[in-house]
Design a protein around this motif. Structure first.
Motif, PDB file in Angstrom:
ATOM      1  N   ALA A   1      38.975  34.619  30.337  1.00 18.18           N
ATOM      2  CA  ALA A   1      39.283  35.712  30.615  1.00 18.18           C
ATOM      3  C   ALA A   1      40.311  36.714  30.552  1.00 18.18           C
ATOM      4  N   LEU A   2      40.872  36.411  29.980  1.00 18.71           N
ATOM      5  CA  LEU A   2      42.124  37.110  29.105  1.00 18.71           C
ATOM      6  C   LEU A   2      41.582  37.526  27.891  1.00 18.71           C
ATOM      7  N   GLY A   3      40.416  37.427  27.339  1.00 13.54           N
ATOM      8  CA  GLY A   3      39.594  38.136  26.180  1.00 13.54           C
ATOM      9  C   GLY A   3      39.490  38.696  26.894  1.00 13.54           C
TER      10      GLY A   3
ATOM     11  N   ALA B   1      29.319  48.254  45.020  1.00 11.60           N
ATOM     12  CA  ALA B   1      29.568  47.261  45.975  1.00 11.60           C
ATOM     13  C   ALA B   1      28.356  46.342  45.421  1.00 11.60           C
ATOM     14  N   GLY B   2      27.691  46.369  44.344  1.00 10.97           N
ATOM     15  CA  GLY B   2      27.051  44.934  43.627  1.00 10.97           C
ATOM     16  C   GLY B   2      28.251  44.593  42.585  1.00 10.97           C
ATOM     17  N   ALA B   3      29.339  45.143  41.819  1.00 14.02           N
ATOM     18  CA  ALA B   3      29.881  44.848  40.563  1.00 14.02           C
ATOM     19  C   ALA B   3      31.099  43.631  41.729  1.00 14.02           C
ATOM     20  N   ALA B   4      30.975  44.111  42.449  1.00 12.89           N
ATOM     21  CA  ALA B   4      32.558  44.386  43.105  1.00 12.89           C
ATOM     22  C   ALA B   4      31.843  42.716  44.310  1.00 12.89           C
ATOM     23  N   THR B   5      30.639  42.621  44.531  1.00  9.80           N
ATOM     24  CA  THR B   5      30.204  41.150  44.836  1.00  9.80           C
ATOM     25  C   THR B   5      30.242  40.017  43.980  1.00  9.80           C
ATOM     26  N   VAL B   6      29.888  40.492  42.213  1.00 10.33           N
ATOM     27  CA  VAL B   6      29.236  40.080  41.193  1.00 10.33           C
ATOM     28  C   VAL B   6      31.237  39.589  41.293  1.00 10.33           C
TER      29      VAL B   6
ATOM     30  N   ALA C   1      35.969  40.201  36.877  1.00 16.48           N
ATOM     31  CA  ALA C   1      36.079  38.879  37.086  1.00 16.48           C
ATOM     32  C   ALA C   1      37.394  38.507  36.057  1.00 16.48           C
ATOM     33  N   ALA C   2      37.632  39.592  35.454  1.00 12.95           N
ATOM     34  CA  ALA C   2      38.715  38.412  34.603  1.00 12.95           C
ATOM     35  C   ALA C   2      40.019  38.764  35.226  1.00 12.95           C
ATOM     36  N   ALA C   3      40.392  39.554  35.762  1.00 10.38           N
ATOM     37  CA  ALA C   3      41.055  39.591  37.025  1.00 10.38           C
ATOM     38  C   ALA C   3      41.801  38.279  38.256  1.00 10.38           C
ATOM     39  N   TYR C   4      39.943  38.362  38.217  1.00 14.46           N
ATOM     40  CA  TYR C   4      40.084  37.651  39.911  1.00 14.46           C
ATOM     41  C   TYR C   4      40.443  35.888  39.198  1.00 14.46           C
ATOM     42  N   THR C   5      40.038  36.092  38.247  1.00 21.04           N
ATOM     43  CA  THR C   5      40.045  33.978  37.725  1.00 21.04           C
ATOM     44  C   THR C   5      41.637  33.931  37.422  1.00 21.04           C
TER      45      THR C   5
ATOM     46  N   THR D   1      32.748  36.598  43.247  1.00 23.88           N
ATOM     47  CA  THR D   1      32.291  35.226  43.310  1.00 23.88           C
ATOM     48  C   THR D   1      32.199  35.214  41.884  1.00 23.88           C
ATOM     49  N   VAL D   2      32.026  35.178  40.841  1.00 26.30           N
ATOM     50  CA  VAL D   2      32.363  34.829  39.158  1.00 26.30           C
ATOM     51  C   VAL D   2      34.048  34.158  39.438  1.00 26.30           C
ATOM     52  N   GLY D   3      34.501  35.693  39.792  1.00 25.00           N
ATOM     53  CA  GLY D   3      36.165  35.081  39.254  1.00 25.00           C
ATOM     54  C   GLY D   3      36.565  34.314  40.483  1.00 25.00           C
ATOM     55  N   VAL D   4      36.311  34.220  41.467  1.00 23.29           N
ATOM     56  CA  VAL D   4      37.426  33.336  42.382  1.00 23.29           C
ATOM     57  C   VAL D   4      36.380  32.070  42.373  1.00 23.29           C
TER      58      VAL D   4
END
Length: 327
Positions: free
Chosen positions: A151-153, A118-123, A206-210, A126-129
């Motif tokens: 993000a790619l790296g 839950a905590g990791a998904a929130t981070v 978060a890299a994929a979300y970005t 939020t960071v990715g979007v």
């Protein structure tokens, strides 16, 4: 809307039952002595016979599965070492190696895993979007290129490498030492103890979300209604974050539902590396000693979590995008 939810709920239940049936078949129809495997090493023939009789392993497969399903729904009785153990519903089996119901073992380990995921998904969300939206607003500029390259790296580095670096050099120094404190006892201590796992698992995800948020935002900001909003004199911040981001986050929600699977898998490595007693560590220990009931229970709980998350994402579409109409 109600009919759609009922249909999706029925589909979710059928998936869970099918997973239970397939998992039961894989574990208990394997070309090994299930009773001997469940009992473990240095087990007497008498105890193996008790386990075989208690689980009904000498009965047809459908009868065995029916007894297991009945135990999940209404509970079941097991005999362990001459002692009758009552397992209340939902009963996911009994670990004869640990002399505890599987439900109790999972109940102790699941809060740790749920807290991490839950905590990791929130981070990660939020960071990715926010990073993707930031890069989309500055498309083609230096900030956009830096965000995409980062993000790619980061996405190309194996997760366990990042977790090892975080556990060795960050946890206990820059970040608090990783530990699990029940949230009911100390909410601040609970958050501080899981901060390092949250950031490690969340930043990697978060890299994929970005990338997805950036692509969706670029497409959304080129729509006619965005130009109309700007022509009406709305502020750029309101145009981007209230109108553009709301439409762009819909495809990201699909990724979020699937990403829970990665989060659960990543939590397994996270728990092992940071020494947290979660569901992943419990599953690894059960696999090492071939504790079939625990493995079966862990698979069933993981499948249920994934099905529920996908159901929530499907229903959330109507809130995120009013153009979606469900019948």
């Amino acid at each position: 809307m109600l009919l759609y939810v009922l249909r999706r709920l029925a589909s979710a239940v059928s998936v869970v039952v099918a997973t239970m049936f397939a998992g039961f078949g894989l574990f208990f129809l394997a070309p090994t002595d299930a009773a001997g495997a469940i009992c473990g090493n240095n087990c007497s023939a008498e105890r193996i016979a008790h386990i075989r009789a208690s689980l009904g392993l000498d009965e047809p497969f459908l009868s065995q599965f029916g007894a297991y399903l009945t135990g999940v729904l209404v509970g079941r009785t097991y005999e362990a070492g001459g002692v009758v153990v009552e397992c209340s519903a939902p009963c996911l089996g009994f670990s004869y190696q640990l002399n505890q119901p599987v439900t109790a073992l999972i109940a102790d380990a699941l809060p740790v895993t749920v807290s991490i995921v839950a905590g990791a998904a929130t981070v990660s969300l939020t960071v990715g979007v926010l990073t993707g939206a930031f890069a989309a607003r500055r498309r083609g500029r230096v900030a956009d290129r830096v965000a995409v390259a980062a993000a790619l790296g980061l996405g190309s580095v194996p997760f366990f490498v990042v977790a090892l670096i975080s556990a060795l050099y960050l946890a206990g120094t820059v970040l608090p030492r990783a530990e699990h404190i029940p949230i009911s006892e100390d909410p601040l201590g609970w958050a501080a103890g899981l901060l390092a796992p949250w950031l490690t698992l969340g930043v990697v995800s978060a890299a994929a979300y970005t990338r997805h948020a950036r692509a969706a935002m670029i497409e959304s900001l080129g729509e006619d209604y965005i130009r109309t909003a700007r022509a009406k004199g709305l502020s750029e911040r309101r145009v981007v974050y209230r109108h553009g981001l709301r439409a762009a986050i819909t495809p990201v929600a699909t990724l979020f539902g699937m990403d829970v699977a990665f989060q659960l898998t990543g939590a397994l490595f996270t728990e092992a590396i940071f020494g947290l007693p979660g569901l992943g560590v419990l599953t690894l220990r059960a696999f090492a000693v071939f504790d079939l009931p625990v493995l079966m229970g862990a698979v069933l709980v993981g499948a249920t979590i994934l099905v529920v998350m996908n159901l929530v994402v499907d229903i959330a579409y109507t809130v995120l995008d009013p153009r979606v109409r469900l019948t």
